[in-house]
Design an enzyme around this catalytic site. Structure first.
Site, short mmCIF file in Angstrom:
data_model
loop_
_atom_site.label_atom_id
_atom_site.label_comp_id
_atom_site.label_asym_id
_atom_site.label_seq_id
_atom_site.Cartn_x
_atom_site.Cartn_y
_atom_site.Cartn_z
CD1 TRP A 81 63.73 33.80 64.36
CD2 TRP A 81 63.87 33.93 62.02
NE1 TRP A 81 63.94 34.95 63.71
CE2 TRP A 81 64.11 34.76 62.72
CE3 TRP A 81 63.93 33.63 60.91
CZ2 TRP A 81 64.52 36.09 62.23
CZ3 TRP A 81 63.75 35.64 60.10
CH2 TRP A 81 64.37 36.32 61.11
CE1 TYR A 102 64.67 38.50 65.98
CE2 TYR A 102 62.93 36.45 66.62
CZ TYR A 102 63.76 37.64 65.78
OH TYR A 102 62.62 38.13 64.26
CD GLU A 116 60.98 37.00 58.93
OE1 GLU A 116 60.93 35.46 58.87
OE2 GLU A 116 61.22 37.12 60.23
#
Length: 192
Positions: A49, A19, A41
């Site tokens: 995350w 990522y 988000e």
């Protein structure tokens, strides 16, 4: 072969590193992609995350490939179905926020021609380049994320506090917060 220097937050997890290496900090101006990150988000608020990244494909399936036009029309039955889906974050307020945010996203598109034009207007359509030396120098919020958060809330968006908004700005390349030693810093840096 010399090991690549990366931002420390992603090191050691192959999914996180991929990522970081391919997506994080790359200027994204496609409305569909921007909405995907905004939605992820939103669900990330209060969580790590990496938790969201590990569930990203489940979110993609559960939320019609992040199609904000479909999400904006989700019924009570669809919300109940999502609450039963163990592959995503089952949080009623966040599921409702995804729907509300999809509706608000469409209104912004109607007003500005695209959501991208609206959000990138906060940085004059050019990524910010703070050239941070260390992870400790990377803030959780900035005055700009606070202003953008306030404007999004005024437009009806939910779960878009300054920290969530700043994470979104980082993810979509509105700000290049790769530390200067990271190999991606110069790769995503906009020409001056």
């Amino acid at each position: 072969m010399e090991e690549k220097i990366r931002c420390g937050w992603c090191v050691g997890d192959p999914l996180y590193e991929a990522y970081h290496d391919r997506e994080w900090g790359v200027p994204l101006k496609d409305d569909a992609g921007i909405f995907e990150f905004l939605m992820l988000e939103t669900f990330q608020a209060g969580l790590s995350w990496i938790t969201i990244l590990r569930k990203r494909e489940n979110f993609r399936k559960a939320f019609d490939n992040f199609d904000y036009k479909k999400i904006a029309t989700y019924s009570e039955a669809k919300q109940a179905e999502l609450l039963e889906n163990s592959g995503i974050i089952r949080h009623g307020a966040k599921i409702r926020a995804a729907i509300t945010n999809a509706q608000a996203f469409i209104k912004v598109q109607e007003e500005f021609g695209s959501f991208s034009k609206y959000i990138w207007g906060f940085v004059d359509d050019r990524p910010l380049q703070p050239d941070r030396q260390t992870l400790a120098a990377v803030p959780a919020t900035t005055p700009l994320s606070e202003a953008l958060s306030k404007d999004l809330k005024k437009r009806g968006f939910k779960f878009v506090g300054p920290t969530v908004v700043y994470a979104h700005m980082q993810a979509t390349g509105m700000v290049n917060d790769h530390i200067t030693q990271c190999f991606r810093h110069s790769e995503v840096k906009a020409p001056q």
